[in-house]
Write a protein that holds these residues in place. Sequence first.
Motif, mmCIF file in Angstrom:
data_model
loop_
_atom_site.group_PDB
_atom_site.id
_atom_site.type_symbol
_atom_site.label_atom_id
_atom_site.label_comp_id
_atom_site.label_asym_id
_atom_site.label_seq_id
_atom_site.Cartn_x
_atom_site.Cartn_y
_atom_site.Cartn_z
ATOM 1 N N ASN A 100 -4.554 5.440 1.782
ATOM 2 C CA ASN A 100 -4.939 5.157 3.300
ATOM 3 C C ASN A 100 -3.954 3.961 3.254
ATOM 4 O O ASN A 100 -5.162 2.983 2.704
ATOM 5 C CB ASN A 100 -6.381 4.430 3.398
ATOM 6 C CG ASN A 100 -7.750 5.785 3.639
ATOM 7 O OD1 ASN A 100 -6.382 6.483 3.972
ATOM 8 N ND2 ASN A 100 -9.074 5.247 3.516
ATOM 9 N N TYR A 101 -3.245 3.504 4.182
ATOM 10 C CA TYR A 101 -2.336 2.644 4.222
ATOM 11 C C TYR A 101 -2.059 2.729 5.700
ATOM 12 O O TYR A 101 -1.187 3.287 6.379
ATOM 13 C CB TYR A 101 -1.259 3.095 3.599
ATOM 14 C CG TYR A 101 -0.370 3.422 2.092
ATOM 15 C CD1 TYR A 101 -1.487 2.651 1.504
ATOM 16 C CD2 TYR A 101 -0.858 4.957 1.829
ATOM 17 C CE1 TYR A 101 -1.729 2.658 -0.393
ATOM 18 C CE2 TYR A 101 -1.029 5.215 0.425
ATOM 19 C CZ TYR A 101 -1.095 4.034 0.134
ATOM 20 O OH TYR A 101 -1.935 4.190 -1.657
ATOM 21 N N TYR A 102 -3.245 2.492 6.821
ATOM 22 C CA TYR A 102 -3.565 1.827 8.467
ATOM 23 C C TYR A 102 -2.392 0.934 8.393
ATOM 24 O O TYR A 102 -2.153 -0.281 7.695
ATOM 25 C CB TYR A 102 -4.809 1.188 8.256
ATOM 26 C CG TYR A 102 -5.512 2.198 7.973
ATOM 27 C CD1 TYR A 102 -6.395 3.434 8.530
ATOM 28 C CD2 TYR A 102 -7.036 1.307 7.266
ATOM 29 C CE1 TYR A 102 -7.558 3.786 7.914
ATOM 30 C CE2 TYR A 102 -8.019 1.811 6.607
ATOM 31 C CZ TYR A 102 -7.728 3.774 7.208
ATOM 32 O OH TYR A 102 -9.179 3.826 6.541
ATOM 33 N N GLY A 103 -1.951 1.853 9.173
ATOM 34 C CA GLY A 103 0.123 1.183 10.054
ATOM 35 C C GLY A 103 0.997 1.493 9.176
ATOM 36 O O GLY A 103 1.913 1.548 9.763
ATOM 37 N N VAL A 104 0.666 1.142 8.233
ATOM 38 C CA VAL A 104 2.560 1.490 7.330
ATOM 39 C C VAL A 104 2.338 3.009 7.035
ATOM 40 O O VAL A 104 3.475 3.976 7.037
ATOM 41 C CB VAL A 104 2.154 1.241 5.391
ATOM 42 C CG1 VAL A 104 3.154 1.794 4.677
ATOM 43 C CG2 VAL A 104 1.953 -0.064 5.341
#
Length: 411
Positions: free
Chosen positions: A19-23
């Motif tokens: 999970n790479y929120y924003g990325v």
Amino acid sequence: MTHWFHRNPLKATAPVAFNYYGVAAGPPASKICSDLRSSRARLLELFTDLSCNPEMMKNAADSYFSLLQGFINSLDESTQESKLRYIQNFKWTDTLQGQVPSAQQDAVFELISMGFNVALWYTKYASRLAGKENITEDEAKEVHRSLKIAAGIFKHLKESHIPKLITPVEKGRDLEARLLEAYVVQCQAEAQEVTIARAIELKHAPGLIAALAYETANFYQKADHALSSLEPAYSAKWRKYLHLKMCFYTAYAYCYHGQTLLASDKCGEAIRSLQEAEKFYAKAEVLCKEYGETKGPGPTVRPSGHLFFRKLGNLVTNTLEKCQRENGFIYFQKIPTEAPQLELKANYGLVEPVPFEFPPTSAQWTPETLASFDLTKRPKDDSTKPKAEEAVKPVREPDTRPQKDTGCSIS
């Protein structure tokens, strides 16, 4: 089939959510992350699924590795690495040093560690199949091939991928050259055990069987030597196995070499060869007892109770008694004080690892997909990194002890 193999436990790993929120901005990036998460979970499940076969394992491994390649390699096949290589921290335990994990923020570390477990799975699959009560010829071939595939994977990791790690490998851990060499050579030796069983079953020349047994004993000695400088606390049990197998197959070599000498009317030398076989068999018996009493990774069994072990003892005794009778009635030859030198070279049946390559990068990785990962949006506190105290749960492996040994051999 009358085989028994020592197996170290599987490596355990911390969950990875990808999970790479924003990325990960946009559907293509989200889809890649979702597929990575599910394919990794699926592969980990198969490691302990008794219904899993090599085809299922290869498909699941290829699915995950092809996606993971996008975190490692550039899409234009240049030498440049992917910008995502260091985005995720991966944590893995060790086969020998228990549940003390190593962690690296490097997708190459994940590729190597998961590949290591895939190779271990092939060895465990071979061991489980070899322990069946009534093994077919096709299953024996599957055991043989699985061990060669495992050897090929370990060899490929050692030669092609571990040198790419940024963080040096910790001494005495799975990814160190000494341990990988031991795993490669042990797989080759165990595959040759299958070859020897087949050669005996088909009544091949004793000279060929003796040469194969001698080469196999040398493989076990080489694997043991690779581990000689490791801490006994976690390597002693494994080394007992390698040493006892070395003695066992040296006894096999002297036994069948004695048959060759007898067929050449060298009865005195044959008796001396069989006496040497008796000596190495007795050593193997002692080591079997010590193996069962030694603490460390691996199963707690009594190998001397297995039929593969008992059959050799009877063969050595009966062959020696036959040679002594023949010498007393026909040859009247002097028995040498020195044991014959085993300078045997097998021209057939020697095992080489099956060459292995990781699959190419998945077609899901396109320049557009890669561009949708924006590292400038990465959180300052690097929340993708697991907390230091995060526990890695050990793998609950199924009971794979051999079934009742009836003495049935390969048909």
